[in-house]
Design a protein around this motif. Structure first.
Motif, PDB file in Angstrom:
ATOM      1  N   ILE A 132      -1.564  -2.357  44.520  1.00 48.96           N
ATOM      2  CA  ILE A 132      -2.200  -1.978  43.139  1.00 48.96           C
ATOM      3  C   ILE A 132      -3.815  -1.622  43.638  1.00 48.96           C
ATOM      4  N   LEU A 133      -4.261  -1.960  44.372  1.00 51.57           N
ATOM      5  CA  LEU A 133      -5.948  -1.934  44.564  1.00 51.57           C
ATOM      6  C   LEU A 133      -6.268  -0.595  45.268  1.00 51.57           C
ATOM      7  N   VAL A 134      -5.229   0.299  45.435  1.00 56.00           N
ATOM      8  CA  VAL A 134      -5.582   1.700  46.129  1.00 56.00           C
ATOM      9  C   VAL A 134      -6.249   2.540  44.805  1.00 56.00           C
ATOM     10  N   ILE A 135      -6.214   2.231  43.783  1.00 58.60           N
ATOM     11  CA  ILE A 135      -6.698   3.026  42.640  1.00 58.60           C
ATOM     12  C   ILE A 135      -8.409   2.491  42.793  1.00 58.60           C
ATOM     13  N   PRO A 136      -8.805   1.201  42.513  1.00 57.12           N
ATOM     14  CA  PRO A 136     -10.165   1.199  42.805  1.00 57.12           C
ATOM     15  C   PRO A 136     -10.692   1.692  44.092  1.00 57.12           C
ATOM     16  N   GLN A 137      -9.939   1.669  45.220  1.00 52.48           N
ATOM     17  CA  GLN A 137     -10.533   2.250  46.314  1.00 52.48           C
ATOM     18  C   GLN A 137     -10.477   3.690  46.402  1.00 52.48           C
ATOM     19  N   ALA A 138      -9.603   4.459  45.487  1.00 55.10           N
ATOM     20  CA  ALA A 138      -9.743   5.926  45.582  1.00 55.10           C
ATOM     21  C   ALA A 138     -10.853   6.095  44.352  1.00 55.10           C
ATOM     22  N   LEU A 139     -11.464   5.243  43.526  1.00 57.21           N
ATOM     23  CA  LEU A 139     -12.525   5.491  42.784  1.00 57.21           C
ATOM     24  C   LEU A 139     -13.752   5.088  43.507  1.00 57.21           C
ATOM     25  N   GLY A 140     -13.657   4.594  44.705  1.00 56.97           N
ATOM     26  CA  GLY A 140     -15.029   4.303  45.506  1.00 56.97           C
ATOM     27  C   GLY A 140     -15.363   3.045  46.129  1.00 56.97           C
ATOM     28  N   MET A 141     -14.365   2.017  45.725  1.00 55.41           N
ATOM     29  CA  MET A 141     -14.676   0.738  45.974  1.00 55.41           C
ATOM     30  C   MET A 141     -13.999   0.248  47.128  1.00 55.41           C
ATOM     31  N   GLU A 142     -14.697  -0.446  47.861  1.00 59.61           N
ATOM     32  CA  GLU A 142     -14.050  -0.956  49.445  1.00 59.61           C
ATOM     33  C   GLU A 142     -13.379  -2.510  48.939  1.00 59.61           C
ATOM     34  N   VAL A 143     -12.192  -2.372  49.478  1.00 59.10           N
ATOM     35  CA  VAL A 143     -11.245  -3.472  49.403  1.00 59.10           C
ATOM     36  C   VAL A 143     -10.865  -3.952  50.769  1.00 59.10           C
ATOM     37  N   ILE A 144     -10.591  -4.901  51.096  1.00 59.08           N
ATOM     38  CA  ILE A 144     -10.516  -5.764  52.445  1.00 59.08           C
ATOM     39  C   ILE A 144      -9.328  -6.694  52.079  1.00 59.08           C
ATOM     40  N   MET A 145      -8.316  -6.723  53.240  1.00 57.39           N
ATOM     41  CA  MET A 145      -7.378  -7.773  53.061  1.00 57.39           C
ATOM     42  C   MET A 145      -7.917  -8.990  53.855  1.00 57.39           C
ATOM     43  N   GLN A 146      -8.276 -10.072  53.277  1.00 56.95           N
ATOM     44  CA  GLN A 146      -8.815 -11.217  53.627  1.00 56.95           C
ATOM     45  C   GLN A 146      -7.449 -12.363  53.929  1.00 56.95           C
ATOM     46  N   PRO A 147      -7.401 -12.689  55.557  1.00 54.47           N
ATOM     47  CA  PRO A 147      -6.260 -13.477  55.735  1.00 54.47           C
ATOM     48  C   PRO A 147      -6.361 -14.769  55.150  1.00 54.47           C
ATOM     49  N   GLY A 148      -5.297 -14.958  54.330  1.00 51.73           N
ATOM     50  CA  GLY A 148      -5.092 -16.449  53.742  1.00 51.73           C
ATOM     51  C   GLY A 148      -5.593 -16.215  52.372  1.00 51.73           C
ATOM     52  N   GLU A 149      -6.482 -15.338  52.026  1.00 51.09           N
ATOM     53  CA  GLU A 149      -7.171 -15.276  50.761  1.00 51.09           C
ATOM     54  C   GLU A 149      -6.583 -14.108  49.978  1.00 51.09           C
ATOM     55  N   GLY A 150      -6.224 -13.022  50.620  1.00 49.92           N
ATOM     56  CA  GLY A 150      -5.471 -11.792  49.743  1.00 49.92           C
ATOM     57  C   GLY A 150      -6.582 -10.911  49.662  1.00 49.92           C
ATOM     58  N   PRO A 151      -6.495  -9.932  48.841  1.00 56.91           N
ATOM     59  CA  PRO A 151      -7.558  -8.824  48.917  1.00 56.91           C
ATOM     60  C   PRO A 151      -8.979  -9.215  48.262  1.00 56.91           C
ATOM     61  N   VAL A 152      -9.981  -8.666  48.853  1.00 51.15           N
ATOM     62  CA  VAL A 152     -11.071  -8.922  48.572  1.00 51.15           C
ATOM     63  C   VAL A 152     -12.054  -7.866  48.339  1.00 51.15           C
ATOM     64  N   PHE A 153     -12.889  -7.622  47.476  1.00 47.89           N
ATOM     65  CA  PHE A 153     -14.087  -6.735  47.348  1.00 47.89           C
ATOM     66  C   PHE A 153     -15.271  -7.065  47.694  1.00 47.89           C
ATOM     67  N   PRO A 154     -15.695  -6.645  48.892  1.00 51.68           N
ATOM     68  CA  PRO A 154     -16.879  -7.220  49.389  1.00 51.68           C
ATOM     69  C   PRO A 154     -18.175  -7.097  48.398  1.00 51.68           C
ATOM     70  N   ASN A 155     -18.306  -6.071  47.602  1.00 56.40           N
ATOM     71  CA  ASN A 155     -19.090  -5.797  46.465  1.00 56.40           C
ATOM     72  C   ASN A 155     -18.294  -5.639  45.118  1.00 56.40           C
ATOM     73  N   PRO A 156     -18.098  -6.700  44.295  1.00 63.06           N
ATOM     74  CA  PRO A 156     -17.555  -6.637  43.331  1.00 63.06           C
ATOM     75  C   PRO A 156     -18.349  -5.673  42.479  1.00 63.06           C
ATOM     76  N   LEU A 157     -17.660  -5.302  41.233  1.00 64.24           N
ATOM     77  CA  LEU A 157     -18.240  -4.123  40.378  1.00 64.24           C
ATOM     78  C   LEU A 157     -19.300  -4.896  39.721  1.00 64.24           C
ATOM     79  N   LYS A 158     -20.416  -4.250  39.536  1.00 61.33           N
ATOM     80  CA  LYS A 158     -21.687  -4.696  38.785  1.00 61.33           C
ATOM     81  C   LYS A 158     -21.868  -3.703  37.613  1.00 61.33           C
ATOM     82  N   ILE A 159     -22.486  -4.293  36.578  1.00 58.76           N
ATOM     83  CA  ILE A 159     -22.529  -3.238  35.362  1.00 58.76           C
ATOM     84  C   ILE A 159     -23.142  -1.861  35.650  1.00 58.76           C
ATOM     85  N   SER A 160     -24.200  -1.960  36.483  1.00 59.25           N
ATOM     86  CA  SER A 160     -24.537  -0.623  36.856  1.00 59.25           C
ATOM     87  C   SER A 160     -23.780   0.158  37.830  1.00 59.25           C
ATOM     88  N   ASP A 161     -22.892  -0.369  38.006  1.00 58.63           N
ATOM     89  CA  ASP A 161     -21.736   0.495  38.889  1.00 58.63           C
ATOM     90  C   ASP A 161     -20.761   1.256  38.384  1.00 58.63           C
TER      91      ASP A 161
END
Lengths: 357, 357
Positions: free
Chosen positions: A77-106
């Motif tokens: 499901i996170l391919v949409i945030p990726q397509a909108l420009g956000m980085e998502v990585i799959m962290q072993p044991g933790e699942g998908p993680v955004f290294p830079n979560p969305l901020k208000i100004s983003d």
């Protein structure tokens, strides 16, 4: 290969008579399959998603093992945030993680929804390839995450027991939250239409984070967008002279949302394991197909206990307007033999006229 | 100091008429308070629990700040597993962790329930000290974790999004699970009776992990033990000529459990934020007091939005047979001023006869 419209799953979704209950398994191509783990040891999760041949191969793995009534395209499901420009990585044991979560100004910096079909054309390619390989045997399910569910991950940055950071936006920044949800809605509409164009024969919208909302928040920040997605996708398909496919909505933990969702144009409503079939039916009324709701942990039991759980579930839902499934994605430590038992029990019990009405 | 029986909270719990709605906050003495963090920087979490003077001091912190209608003794539900011989540590950022989660072969090695009152005498001492300091101003709530909730942590070893390891026991090892739940039930009964003996004037049983159960699993592995705790505690108090205090049960996420719980002897049923007040009332009927259910995230809003949320909640529950609270423990990043707004709004709005019936 032209899709058949008389598939068991499609008939059940449209409320037509079936001679047995169709069944598929959320996350059916996943970590519980050794052939998936083998593939995953060679490639990064999102590389698989982005490589049509690999996504197709993995989509077909469970279909080759079990007599499932649908395949679901392997993606996230996170391919949409990726397509909108956000980085998502799959962290072993933790699942998908955004290294830079969305901020208000983003929020203002996210890409326009119109980029989505181009960026995610690899999903459409994977769908085309898979539909071809399926040769009309069973239908292919396309899917997307619902706007609130995507927003929750984008703001929180990862899974959470409370999603309190994302929820704080709903209370502190309602206008900005609506802007974000609107952007995600537009993206999802384009994405789902593209999936049908590529060959998907039924669509599921995952509102996996419904459970964190109150009934009020759901009415304000989830329901209008879910409705818009369903109505607009169907209208666009009609306008484009594409098949107006059935649509499933799955509000995980959203017992409070079932009644409202029954008044939308979704054809199928998914229910998790926390609700009695009879309660789900009384909340949605007779005009929707229900999907679910075996506890994923029921697959830890032995053959007899899985069969007993399936029998009770089928008795509760009945044979018409029902698609069997788990109440949540399958867990990675489940024995594949238990999936075989589950699928077989659904088919066998539901085709015995004496057992299930 | 003899406890008063006419406290607002006790009256509401018993269904007597009140002139305003009582309010307390789950986890009201916690990380959102700077004075708590100050104390916590000096001592380990469980050291505080085990030191009656410190537990008393922290119990009184929120009561000194806000006009709350009850104090709740500072402790943790996991002191019972500790008393039965398991190690529990408080991991920064993660919460309580069992370095050695319970294994199948460990169940027989757990201590007898009879050791609990001796091992946990520090809680009783903390209660005695706190009741003395409260001087009858407001009642003190005692509490315990429900057996399934404790089992879930003991087997899983830590918090979880699925508690699938603990749930697998229910499917794979039902007999052993019942033995474990029975041991926890016996322990909890002795523990709660000891708390009343020490001066607790009302008791809450936290079934915080109800949400992971199906209705079937709840009926089999949770409800009978919850019932036994309530019935046996009340009978023992009667036999010991102690006050038969009101009892609260809080099945977090247990929307499916409300109707069944309404048929038990609990006086108050807690509800989380996912259920409309009117739905909760229709599920439990007129003869129980309801407690809850403000979304903890509502406290992220500004003053006006908190007041509006409280007004809607009070309108939904009415003034009789209702105790205001959050629908879950308060989150650590909430501004204490928002708690003041919440408590004040409950009292103010509910004492205006025109607003709330």
């Amino acid at each position: 290969m032209a899709p058949k419209s008389n598939h068991l799953l499609l008939k059940a979704a449209r409320g037509e008579e079936v001679d047995k209950v169709p069944v598929w398994v959320m996350r059916q191509a996943g970590r519980y399959l050794p052939e998936f783990r083998e593939e995953r040891s060679k490639s990064d999760f999102f590389t698989i998603c982005q490589t049509p041949e690999l996504a197709c191969k993995i989509t077909l793995q469970p279909v080759e093992r079990f007599p499932l009534d649908a395949a679901i395209i392997f993606s996230d499901i996170l391919v949409i945030p990726q397509a909108l420009g956000m980085e998502v990585i799959m962290q072993p044991g933790e699942g998908p993680v955004f290294p830079n979560p969305l901020k208000i100004s983003d929020v203002a910096k996210l890409s326009e929804a119109s980029v989505v079909p181009d960026v995610l054309s690899y999903v459409f390619d994977a769908i085309r390839l898979t539909v071809d390989k399926l040769s009309g045997r069973i239908p292919l399910i396309g899917f997307a995450g619902a706007p609130w569910t995507l927003m929750a991950y984008m703001v929180e940055g990862k899974g959470s027991k409370t999603f309190s950071a994302a929820k704080s936006w709903l209370y502190k920044h309602p206008v900005l939250s609506h802007q974000l949800l609107e952007r995600l809605t537009e993206s999802t509409i384009l994405y789902l239409v593209g999936q049908v164009q590529a060959g998907a024969q039924i669509l599921q919208v995952f509102e996996s984070n419904a459970e964190y909302l109150t009934p009020d928040l759901f009415r304000t920040f989830a329901l209008p967008y879910l409705q818009k997605i369903c109505d607009t996708v169907k209208q666009k398909l009609k306008d484009m002279e594409l098949p107006v496919v059935p649509m499933i909505v799955f509000p995980k933990g959203g017992h409070f949302a079932l009644s409202a969702l029954s008044k939308t144009n979704y054809d199928v409503i998914g229910v998790d394991w926390t609700i009695e079939p009879s309660v789900a039916r009384s909340l949605v009324g007779p005009n929707k197909t229900l999907q679910g709701n075996l506890d994923p942990c029921a697959l830890y039991g032995d053959k007899a206990s899985i069969e007993e759980a399936v029998r009770r579930m089928l008795e509760g839902f009945g044979r018409s307007r029902y698609i069997a499934n788990l109440g949540h994605g399958i867990y990675p430590d489940v024995n594949p033999d238990s999936v075989a038992t589950f699928v077989d029990a659904v088919h066998r019990f539901s085709s015995q006229p004496a057992t299930i009405s």
